[in-house]
Write a protein that holds these residues in place. Sequence first.
Motif, PDB file in Angstrom:
ATOM      1  N   LEU A  11      17.351  30.093  61.169  1.00 12.50           N
ATOM      2  CA  LEU A  11      16.349  31.104  61.491  1.00 12.50           C
ATOM      3  C   LEU A  11      15.135  30.994  60.562  1.00 12.50           C
ATOM      4  O   LEU A  11      13.987  30.942  61.009  1.00 12.50           O
ATOM      5  CB  LEU A  11      16.987  32.498  61.381  1.00 12.50           C
ATOM      6  CG  LEU A  11      16.064  33.701  61.276  1.00 12.50           C
ATOM      7  CD1 LEU A  11      15.174  33.814  62.497  1.00 12.50           C
ATOM      8  CD2 LEU A  11      16.878  34.978  61.130  1.00 12.50           C
ATOM      9  N   GLU A  30      14.492  28.997  49.163  1.00  9.90           N
ATOM     10  CA  GLU A  30      15.819  28.603  49.641  1.00  9.90           C
ATOM     11  C   GLU A  30      16.714  28.344  48.429  1.00  9.90           C
ATOM     12  O   GLU A  30      16.348  27.590  47.526  1.00  9.90           O
ATOM     13  CB  GLU A  30      15.685  27.353  50.530  1.00  9.90           C
ATOM     14  CG  GLU A  30      16.972  26.641  50.850  1.00  9.90           C
ATOM     15  CD  GLU A  30      18.047  27.514  51.499  1.00  9.90           C
ATOM     16  OE1 GLU A  30      17.757  28.208  52.478  1.00  9.90           O
ATOM     17  OE2 GLU A  30      19.191  27.496  50.992  1.00  9.90           O
ATOM     18  N   THR A  85      24.442  36.261  57.494  1.00 12.82           N
ATOM     19  CA  THR A  85      25.327  37.429  57.463  1.00 12.82           C
ATOM     20  C   THR A  85      26.655  37.008  58.100  1.00 12.82           C
ATOM     21  O   THR A  85      27.011  37.485  59.178  1.00 12.82           O
ATOM     22  CB  THR A  85      24.718  38.621  58.236  1.00 12.82           C
ATOM     23  OG1 THR A  85      24.255  38.153  59.516  1.00 12.82           O
ATOM     24  CG2 THR A  85      23.569  39.251  57.482  1.00 12.82           C
ATOM     25  N   LYS A 263      30.243  35.647  66.263  1.00 11.99           N
ATOM     26  CA  LYS A 263      30.225  36.511  65.071  1.00 11.99           C
ATOM     27  C   LYS A 263      29.693  37.905  65.416  1.00 11.99           C
ATOM     28  O   LYS A 263      30.239  38.915  64.946  1.00 11.99           O
ATOM     29  CB  LYS A 263      29.363  35.821  64.004  1.00 11.99           C
ATOM     30  CG  LYS A 263      28.671  36.730  63.014  1.00 11.99           C
ATOM     31  CD  LYS A 263      27.873  35.952  62.008  1.00 11.99           C
ATOM     32  CE  LYS A 263      26.410  35.752  62.324  1.00 11.99           C
ATOM     33  NZ  LYS A 263      25.552  36.925  62.271  1.00 11.99           N
TER      34      LYS A 263
HETATM   35  N1  LIG Z   1      20.642  30.801  64.051  1.00  7.82           N
HETATM   36  C1  LIG Z   1      20.192  31.585  65.029  1.00  7.82           C
HETATM   37  O1  LIG Z   1      20.027  31.159  66.151  1.00  7.82           O
HETATM   38  C2  LIG Z   1      19.871  33.037  64.759  1.00  7.82           C
HETATM   39  C3  LIG Z   1      19.145  33.760  65.718  1.00  7.82           C
HETATM   40  C4  LIG Z   1      18.871  35.101  65.486  1.00  7.82           C
HETATM   41  C5  LIG Z   1      19.371  35.717  64.349  1.00  7.82           C
HETATM   42  N2  LIG Z   1      20.113  34.984  63.444  1.00  7.82           N
HETATM   43  C6  LIG Z   1      20.602  35.666  62.258  1.00  7.82           C
HETATM   44  O2  LIG Z   1      19.811  35.218  61.178  1.00  7.82           O
HETATM   45  C7  LIG Z   1      20.582  35.168  59.978  1.00  7.82           C
HETATM   46  C8  LIG Z   1      20.508  33.775  59.397  1.00  7.82           C
HETATM   47  O3  LIG Z   1      21.135  32.897  60.296  1.00  7.82           O
HETATM   48  P1  LIG Z   1      21.010  31.318  60.146  1.00  7.82           P
HETATM   49  O4  LIG Z   1      21.658  30.748  61.343  1.00  7.82           O
HETATM   50  O5  LIG Z   1      19.617  30.947  59.818  1.00  7.82           O
HETATM   51  O6  LIG Z   1      21.939  31.084  58.847  1.00  7.82           O
HETATM   52  P2  LIG Z   1      21.978  29.792  57.920  1.00  7.82           P
HETATM   53  O7  LIG Z   1      23.286  29.851  57.228  1.00  7.82           O
HETATM   54  O8  LIG Z   1      21.592  28.597  58.717  1.00  7.82           O
HETATM   55  O9  LIG Z   1      20.805  30.035  56.854  1.00  7.82           O
HETATM   56  C9  LIG Z   1      20.856  30.938  55.794  1.00  7.82           C
HETATM   57  C10 LIG Z   1      20.100  30.293  54.619  1.00  7.82           C
HETATM   58  O10 LIG Z   1      19.880  31.259  53.605  1.00  7.82           O
HETATM   59  C11 LIG Z   1      20.052  30.615  52.337  1.00  7.82           C
HETATM   60  N3  LIG Z   1      20.279  31.662  51.331  1.00  7.82           N
HETATM   61  C12 LIG Z   1      21.369  32.456  51.166  1.00  7.82           C
HETATM   62  N4  LIG Z   1      21.172  33.320  50.153  1.00  7.82           N
HETATM   63  C13 LIG Z   1      19.926  33.075  49.668  1.00  7.82           C
HETATM   64  C14 LIG Z   1      19.135  33.665  48.634  1.00  7.82           C
HETATM   65  N5  LIG Z   1      19.589  34.678  47.891  1.00  7.82           N
HETATM   66  N6  LIG Z   1      17.898  33.158  48.412  1.00  7.82           N
HETATM   67  C15 LIG Z   1      17.407  32.135  49.150  1.00  7.82           C
HETATM   68  N7  LIG Z   1      18.115  31.544  50.142  1.00  7.82           N
HETATM   69  C16 LIG Z   1      19.355  32.024  50.411  1.00  7.82           C
HETATM   70  C17 LIG Z   1      21.229  29.692  52.575  1.00  7.82           C
HETATM   71  O11 LIG Z   1      21.304  28.689  51.595  1.00  7.82           O
HETATM   72  C18 LIG Z   1      20.899  29.159  53.970  1.00  7.82           C
HETATM   73  O12 LIG Z   1      20.095  28.006  53.914  1.00  7.82           O
HETATM   74  C19 LIG Z   1      21.982  35.624  60.383  1.00  7.82           C
HETATM   75  O13 LIG Z   1      22.095  37.002  60.184  1.00  7.82           O
HETATM   76  C20 LIG Z   1      22.021  35.315  61.855  1.00  7.82           C
HETATM   77  O14 LIG Z   1      22.971  36.102  62.542  1.00  7.82           O
HETATM   78  C21 LIG Z   1      20.339  33.665  63.618  1.00  7.82           C
END
Ligand SMILES: NC(=O)c1ccc[n+]([C@@H]2O[C@H](COP(=O)([O-])OP(=O)(O)OC[C@H]3O[C@@H](n4cnc5c(N)ncnc54)[C@H](O)[C@@H]3O)[C@@H](O)[C@H]2O)c1
Length: 434
Positions: A11, A30, A85, A263
Amino acid sequence: MRISVIGLGRLGLVHAAALASLGHTVVGVEANTQRVRKILDGTHEMHEPGLVELVRTALTDGTLDVTGEPSAARGASAHFLTVGTPELAPNEGFDPSYLENALRSLVPSLQPGDLVIGKSTVPPGTAAALAAQLHRESPGAELAWNPEFLAEGTAVRDTLAPHRLIYGVSSLEAARLLDEVYAPILDRGTQRVITDLATAELVKLATNAFLATKISFINTIAQLAATSGADALQTAQILGADPRIGASHLNPGLGYGGGCLPKDTRGLAHYAQRAGAIEAAQFFTQVDTINAAQRQHIAEWVIAQLSGHQDSQVAILGASFKAETDDIRESPSIALAHALMSAGLRVRIADPVVTASRGEDSRLEFVRTAEEAMREADVTLVATAWPEYRRLNPAALLPMVRRPLIVDTRHCLDSEDWRNASWDYRSMFNLSLH
Ligand SMILES: NC(=O)c1ccc[n+]([C@@H]2O[C@H](COP(=O)([O-])OP(=O)(O)OC[C@H]3O[C@@H](n4cnc5c(N)ncnc54)[C@H](O)[C@@H]3O)[C@@H](O)[C@H]2O)c1
């Protein structure tokens, strides 16, 4: 505007690069230093159409900077939280600790008047708890929730041209600042809805749970079609043509996967359980159970087909949870592979973009092409609707396999082509599963 984005995953990276392309100056923070390096040198492994170019352009023209240092967020007026999350454990609800830690790391950089904007998917109440944390640690800043509705595979397009924007806010100033962030998108007439924090949180979870419900619903109907002699695919098409229902997420098949729908549906069930809404909890749990049953049915059928045969081999075409992404989180295809391997079958899994290193499971045998996977196969399963599988040449593949049996769990092949080339082509719903 200067903007920070905390967490550059599937995201966050799209969001950061998209905001840069809208004319903002964006710093992405990141925590994973290896990921920072890969984004900066252009080798980040995320397969998302248009993303590589979007990130490269923003880095080159200086509108995007990427760092592991949280203090780089200082000076920005809007700070997006885009961290994960994940579930605490299956059916145990969402883990808010990444959001809490991200907010804590951001606090020293905040100035009075800054807006912190959650984009991650969370149950209602999470934003209020984070707002209280923010109020204690940085009283001049405010928290808003602006859930993200992008779908993997179309993430760049969905971010730059969303159906609508949802602002969960506690003040008009927060809404005004979000209007500034999204000005180029709003100028095109995109709808934006202003609401409270809890509604913004619930709307996102409800959207994903609804889409998951549609998929599980059509899979139950397809099962009924299979037992009644009705045509499962045509039934789905006719249902989808009803404007009250709509055709999206109504393709019967192997079910949903990825980092969101499974999830979020279980997360909503957990939230409902804790809220004492027992029927709602049972309903969403059942949606998830039906989804898991799809792959189990297929696995049982394949195992039954191959029982008694020594050294049986299965080819699975597609590892990612859907086409145009390399995401294998909760991929039905990978779950299917594990179920078959547990029964002692040899499984080769092909995917155009997922490789063994991304597969993160040394027990799985990844190959690049369908041809490699299908060599000496007794059963071929199409598990992801990659366009390249539609273009396969069934006649050329016939001599490679031990048995010309193909199960199209995504209904993406031309059944006539395969049958004309002497393949035993099966749709997922004419297997005599029961
Ligand atoms: N992937 C999707 O299609 C999508 C779509 C809509 C909503 N979401 C929501 O968005 C959120 C993120 O999803 P995602 O798929 O991108 O997850 P992801 O695991 O791909 O990315 C999360 C990133 O955050 C980084 N991170 C964690 N803690 C951190 C901190 N304190 N400081 C800096 N970086 C940090 C991690 O290293 C990781 O790279 C989730 O809640 C998910 O449900 C995802």
